[in-house]
Write an enzyme that holds these catalytic residues in place. Structure first.
Site, PDB file in Angstrom:
ATOM      1  N   TYR A  13      80.228   4.594  59.098  1.00  0.00           N
ATOM      2  CA  TYR A  13      80.559   3.846  60.315  1.00  0.00           C
ATOM      3  C   TYR A  13      79.988   2.433  60.286  1.00  0.00           C
ATOM      4  CZ  TYR A  13      82.609   7.891  62.530  1.00  0.00           C
ATOM      5  OH  TYR A  13      83.439   8.928  62.829  1.00  0.00           O
ATOM      6  N   LEU A 228      67.420  -0.316  74.478  1.00  0.00           N
ATOM      7  CA  LEU A 228      68.751   0.005  75.028  1.00  0.00           C
ATOM      8  C   LEU A 228      68.770   1.441  75.547  1.00  0.00           C
ATOM      9  CD1 LEU A 228      70.926  -1.734  72.286  1.00  0.00           C
ATOM     10  CD2 LEU A 228      70.780  -2.399  74.692  1.00  0.00           C
ATOM     11  N   CYS A 277      72.201   6.615  66.453  1.00  0.00           N
ATOM     12  CA  CYS A 277      71.012   5.756  66.368  1.00  0.00           C
ATOM     13  C   CYS A 277      69.922   6.023  67.399  1.00  0.00           C
ATOM     14  CB  CYS A 277      71.438   4.296  66.486  1.00  0.00           C
ATOM     15  SG  CYS A 277      72.225   3.703  64.990  1.00  0.00           S
ATOM     16  N   GLN A 279      68.642   8.383  69.478  1.00  0.00           N
ATOM     17  CA  GLN A 279      67.657   9.458  69.392  1.00  0.00           C
ATOM     18  C   GLN A 279      66.866   9.364  68.093  1.00  0.00           C
ATOM     19  OE1 GLN A 279      68.266  13.173  71.102  1.00  0.00           O
ATOM     20  NE2 GLN A 279      67.761  14.334  69.272  1.00  0.00           N
ATOM     21  N   ARG A 443      80.867  10.655  83.526  1.00  0.00           N
ATOM     22  CA  ARG A 443      80.869   9.242  83.128  1.00  0.00           C
ATOM     23  C   ARG A 443      81.152   8.301  84.294  1.00  0.00           C
ATOM     24  NH1 ARG A 443      78.776   8.144  78.014  1.00  0.00           N
ATOM     25  NH2 ARG A 443      79.212   9.895  76.685  1.00  0.00           N
TER      26      ARG A 443
HETATM   27  C1  UDX Z   1      73.785   1.517  69.410  1.00  0.00           C
HETATM   28  C2  UDX Z   1      73.368   0.056  69.643  1.00  0.00           C
HETATM   29  O1  UDX Z   1      74.014  -0.452  70.817  1.00  0.00           O
HETATM   30  C3  UDX Z   1      73.719  -0.788  68.424  1.00  0.00           C
HETATM   31  O2  UDX Z   1      73.252  -2.117  68.595  1.00  0.00           O
HETATM   32  C4  UDX Z   1      73.084  -0.163  67.191  1.00  0.00           C
HETATM   33  O3  UDX Z   1      73.472  -0.875  66.045  1.00  0.00           O
HETATM   34  C5  UDX Z   1      73.509   1.283  67.048  1.00  0.00           C
HETATM   35  O4  UDX Z   1      73.198   2.015  68.232  1.00  0.00           O
HETATM   36  P1  UDX Z   1      76.099   2.834  69.529  1.00  0.00           P
HETATM   37  O5  UDX Z   1      75.248   4.055  69.465  1.00  0.00           O
HETATM   38  O6  UDX Z   1      77.233   2.711  68.574  1.00  0.00           O
HETATM   39  O7  UDX Z   1      75.207   1.516  69.309  1.00  0.00           O
HETATM   40  O8  UDX Z   1      76.730   2.695  71.006  1.00  0.00           O
HETATM   41  P2  UDX Z   1      76.141   2.189  72.419  1.00  0.00           P
HETATM   42  O9  UDX Z   1      77.189   1.376  73.044  1.00  0.00           O
HETATM   43  O10 UDX Z   1      74.809   1.589  72.289  1.00  0.00           O
HETATM   44  O11 UDX Z   1      76.048   3.546  73.256  1.00  0.00           O
HETATM   45  C6  UDX Z   1      75.103   4.554  72.940  1.00  0.00           C
HETATM   46  C7  UDX Z   1      75.172   5.683  73.949  1.00  0.00           C
HETATM   47  O12 UDX Z   1      74.696   5.249  75.217  1.00  0.00           O
HETATM   48  C8  UDX Z   1      76.597   6.189  74.196  1.00  0.00           C
HETATM   49  O13 UDX Z   1      76.592   7.598  74.281  1.00  0.00           O
HETATM   50  C9  UDX Z   1      76.988   5.568  75.517  1.00  0.00           C
HETATM   51  O14 UDX Z   1      77.954   6.309  76.208  1.00  0.00           O
HETATM   52  C10 UDX Z   1      75.644   5.558  76.235  1.00  0.00           C
HETATM   53  N1  UDX Z   1      75.569   4.547  77.286  1.00  0.00           N
HETATM   54  C11 UDX Z   1      75.598   3.217  76.975  1.00  0.00           C
HETATM   55  C12 UDX Z   1      75.443   4.936  78.619  1.00  0.00           C
HETATM   56  O15 UDX Z   1      75.406   6.126  78.924  1.00  0.00           O
HETATM   57  N2  UDX Z   1      75.367   3.970  79.595  1.00  0.00           N
HETATM   58  C13 UDX Z   1      75.395   2.649  79.310  1.00  0.00           C
HETATM   59  O16 UDX Z   1      75.315   1.833  80.256  1.00  0.00           O
HETATM   60  C14 UDX Z   1      75.527   2.252  77.956  1.00  0.00           C
HETATM   61  P1  ADP Z   2      76.290   5.175  59.200  1.00  0.00           P
HETATM   62  O1  ADP Z   2      76.705   5.430  60.611  1.00  0.00           O
HETATM   63  O2  ADP Z   2      74.864   4.693  59.093  1.00  0.00           O
HETATM   64  O3  ADP Z   2      77.239   4.314  58.433  1.00  0.00           O
HETATM   65  P2  ADP Z   2      77.402   7.511  57.896  1.00  0.00           P
HETATM   66  O4  ADP Z   2      76.832   8.899  57.792  1.00  0.00           O
HETATM   67  O5  ADP Z   2      78.673   7.283  58.633  1.00  0.00           O
HETATM   68  O6  ADP Z   2      76.214   6.610  58.468  1.00  0.00           O
HETATM   69  O7  ADP Z   2      77.624   6.919  56.429  1.00  0.00           O
HETATM   70  C1  ADP Z   2      76.711   7.017  55.386  1.00  0.00           C
HETATM   71  C2  ADP Z   2      77.488   7.251  54.074  1.00  0.00           C
HETATM   72  O8  ADP Z   2      76.580   7.141  52.978  1.00  0.00           O
HETATM   73  C3  ADP Z   2      78.149   8.630  53.958  1.00  0.00           C
HETATM   74  O9  ADP Z   2      79.540   8.477  53.763  1.00  0.00           O
HETATM   75  C4  ADP Z   2      77.463   9.265  52.724  1.00  0.00           C
HETATM   76  O10 ADP Z   2      78.360  10.044  51.935  1.00  0.00           O
HETATM   77  C5  ADP Z   2      77.012   8.035  51.955  1.00  0.00           C
HETATM   78  N1  ADP Z   2      75.908   8.288  51.016  1.00  0.00           N
HETATM   79  C6  ADP Z   2      74.732   8.916  51.262  1.00  0.00           C
HETATM   80  N2  ADP Z   2      73.956   8.923  50.155  1.00  0.00           N
HETATM   81  C7  ADP Z   2      74.634   8.272  49.186  1.00  0.00           C
HETATM   82  C8  ADP Z   2      74.349   7.924  47.819  1.00  0.00           C
HETATM   83  N3  ADP Z   2      73.183   8.243  47.246  1.00  0.00           N
HETATM   84  N4  ADP Z   2      75.299   7.262  47.133  1.00  0.00           N
HETATM   85  C9  ADP Z   2      76.464   6.908  47.720  1.00  0.00           C
HETATM   86  N5  ADP Z   2      76.792   7.193  48.999  1.00  0.00           N
HETATM   87  C10 ADP Z   2      75.893   7.866  49.731  1.00  0.00           C
END
Ligand code: UDX
Ligand code: ADP
Length: 465
Positions: A13, A228, A277, A279, A443
């Site tokens: 991701y 956050l 992220c 938790q 929500r």
């Molecule tokens: C987060 C950070 O925002 C981002 O900067 C970091 O790189 C990765 O972690 P993400 O987890 O993708 O991003 O989404 P985010 O928009 O932060 O939402 C996280 C959780 O909080 C979601 O479940 C969302 O629904 C919830 N949330 C967010 C709320 O419940 N209320 C809010 O007002 C904002």
């Molecule tokens: P993020 O949200 O941080 O991008 P993901 O779990 O979506 O995390 O992606 C991490 C990717 O890294 C997975 O697709 C996994 O297969 C890959 N990965 C983990 N270890 C290795 C490795 N040693 N070499 C290549 N790819 C790897």
């Protein structure tokens, strides 16, 4: 140094969208994204852009533009490492599930494997960039491995944490609040920082590119996510007081958000935060604080997680108690399974915990989510290891039609804030349900008054009855 070739290890991701944007904005650089997961790479190479493994609004058109031009997805990790001037490490760093730091510390085994592979393969100097969220001082561990097991080539390690949020990844990457780059204070370290600055400067204004030492950069990522998440837990704590006292959480959020010191963002009460992220990073922070003996600091941040767990549990408890203290054999329809809208990611989604609690109460759950496939939901349940796979499939069903999912249900639970839920034919849904027909809006997105007018019994997070 002018970079001609980039490799990114990890096509997830973060790695996938980030590299797609770098490739789009830097057509003069060849970007290869590699992964051990062959089916993930195949999906990134799929001609049908609907099959990309990561759903993000706008990502498909960027992949379409750059893929095959200067953006490549491959399983040939060694070749990509060897060719690259700069290597991003973007692999997963889940919470440890074993041994020392179990349930708290980040598991760095995938990072270490990458470092060892880079050391083995590299035959010329390289800049290695940490993209994954990592505990403070990981860069020095990576450097240690590279320097001691490599072929005598020079490595510079940079920390460049990614702040994109899922669902808005493309916009966040194209127009970031800031880009953070941490590196060594030595001459070579500063030169490596400048090399990465030059890449981002292709589309990010220079004043938004911050450079720091490595440890500040690593800690800033954990701190940003902790702050956050803390805002969400704070507003969720207030939502419970609102429900008891008759105040309205959206009104409270609006009133406090207009204070420019507080600001209006991240004040939406919910069934709880999810995502890969928040938790993980807070647990990691708690672990770091504990290892330094900072127990008060550790307790302070841990409370953010405890509040989040409480919010999920009280949502499912409320469903059970409202449905006359039993949901056994009753159909509960879930709208949404993703941890937030506009993503197909379900990691730590509150829907999983709510489902788990309701299944323990013997409910039958039917789920509709616009982007999450059934296999993903079953994998989330199977991972909990509380029932056999066959039982999970009989107790939880999945459909691609929200009207079928809600038909004959006793209650609907809104677990994700997908926009389309607001525009359903709610009269039609009401007519097809058991009466009284309950809605639990986790929500706060549905029009409570309109639903009550139809006849629904409606509970919304943070609003008294
Ligand atoms: C987060 C950070 O925002 C981002 O900067 C970091 O790189 C990765 O972690 P993400 O987890 O993708 O991003 O989404 P985010 O928009 O932060 O939402 C996280 C959780 O909080 C979601 O479940 C969302 O629904 C919830 N949330 C967010 C709320 O419940 N209320 C809010 O007002 C904002
Ligand atoms: P993020 O949200 O941080 O991008 P993901 O779990 O979506 O995390 O992606 C991490 C990717 O890294 C997975 O697709 C996994 O297969 C890959 N990965 C983990 N270890 C290795 C490795 N040693 N070499 C290549 N790819 C790897």
């Amino acid at each position: 140094m002018k970079i001609k070739t980039i490799c990114c290890i990890g096509a997830g991701y973060v790695g996938g969208p980030t590299m797609a944007v770098i490739a789009q904005k830097c057509p003069h650089i060849k970007v290869t994204v590699v992964d051990v997961n062959a089916s993930r790479i195949a999906a990134w190479n799929d001609n049908d852009l609907n099959n990309l493994p990561v759903f993000e609004p706008g990502l498909d058109s960027i992949v379409k533009e750059a893929r095959g031009r200067n953006l490549f997805f491959s399983t040939n990790i060694d070749q990509a490492i060897e060719e690259a001037d700069m290597i991003f490490i973007s692999v997963n760093t889940p919470t440890k599930t074993y041994g020392k730091g179990k349930g708290m510390a980040a598991d760095l085994k995938y990072i270490e494997l990458c470092a060892r592979q880079i050391a083995k393969v590299a035959k010329q100097d390289k800049i290695v960039v940490e993209k994954s969220t990592l505990p403070v001082r990981t860069a020095s561990a990576i450097k240690n491995i590279l320097d001691n097991t490599g072929n005598g080539v020079q490595f510079q390690i940079l920390s460049n944490p990614e702040f994109l949020a899922e669902g808005t990844a493309v916009q966040d990457l194209l127009n970031p609040d800031r880009v953070l780059i941490g590196g060594d204070t030595t001459k070579e370290g500063q030169a490596a920082i400048q090399t990465l600055v030059d890449i981002y400067a292709n589309w990010v204004p220079k004043e938004r590119i911050l450079t720091t030492n490595v440890w500040s950069s690593e800690l800033s990522k954990l701190t940003a996510n902790a702050f956050l998440a803390q805002r969400v837990s704070s507003i969720n704590a207030m939502s419970e007081i609102c429900e008891k006292s008759g105040a309205d959480i959206d009104e409270v959020a609006r009133a406090i958000g207009m204070d420019s010191r507080i600001g209006p963002k991240f004040l939406k009460a919910s069934v709880g935060f999810g995502g890969s992220c928040f938790q993980k990073d807070i647990l990691n922070l708690v672990y770091i604080a504990k290892t330094y003996g900072l127990n008060e600091v550790a307790d302070y941040w841990e409370q953010v997680i405890l509040m989040n767990d409480h919010q999920k549990n009280r949502f499912s408890d409320n469903i059970v108690s409202t449905l006359y203290n039993t949901v056994s054999g009753k159909k509960i329809a879930f709208l949404g399974w993703a941890f937030k809208k506009d993503t197909n990611d379900t990691r730590e989604s509150p829907a999983i915990k709510v489902a788990y609690n309701l299944l323990n109460e013997q409910a039958n759950i039917a789920v509709y989510d616009p982007k999450v496939v059934a296999e993903r939901m079953y994998a989330d349940l199977d991972y909990l290891n509380t029932r056999t796979e066959a039982v999970n499939r009989s107790l939880l069903t999945v459909d691609t039609d929200p009207y079928l999912v809600t038909k004959d249900a006793h209650a609907i639970a809104v677990l994700t804030e997908w926009d389309e839920f607001k525009y359903y034919d709610w009269q039609r849904i009401y007519d097809s349900m058991h009466k009284p027909a309950f809605i639990f809006d986790g929500r706060g997105i549905l029009d409570k008054k309109a639903l009550e007018k139809i006849g629904f019994v409606c509970y919304t997070i943070g609003k008294g009855s």
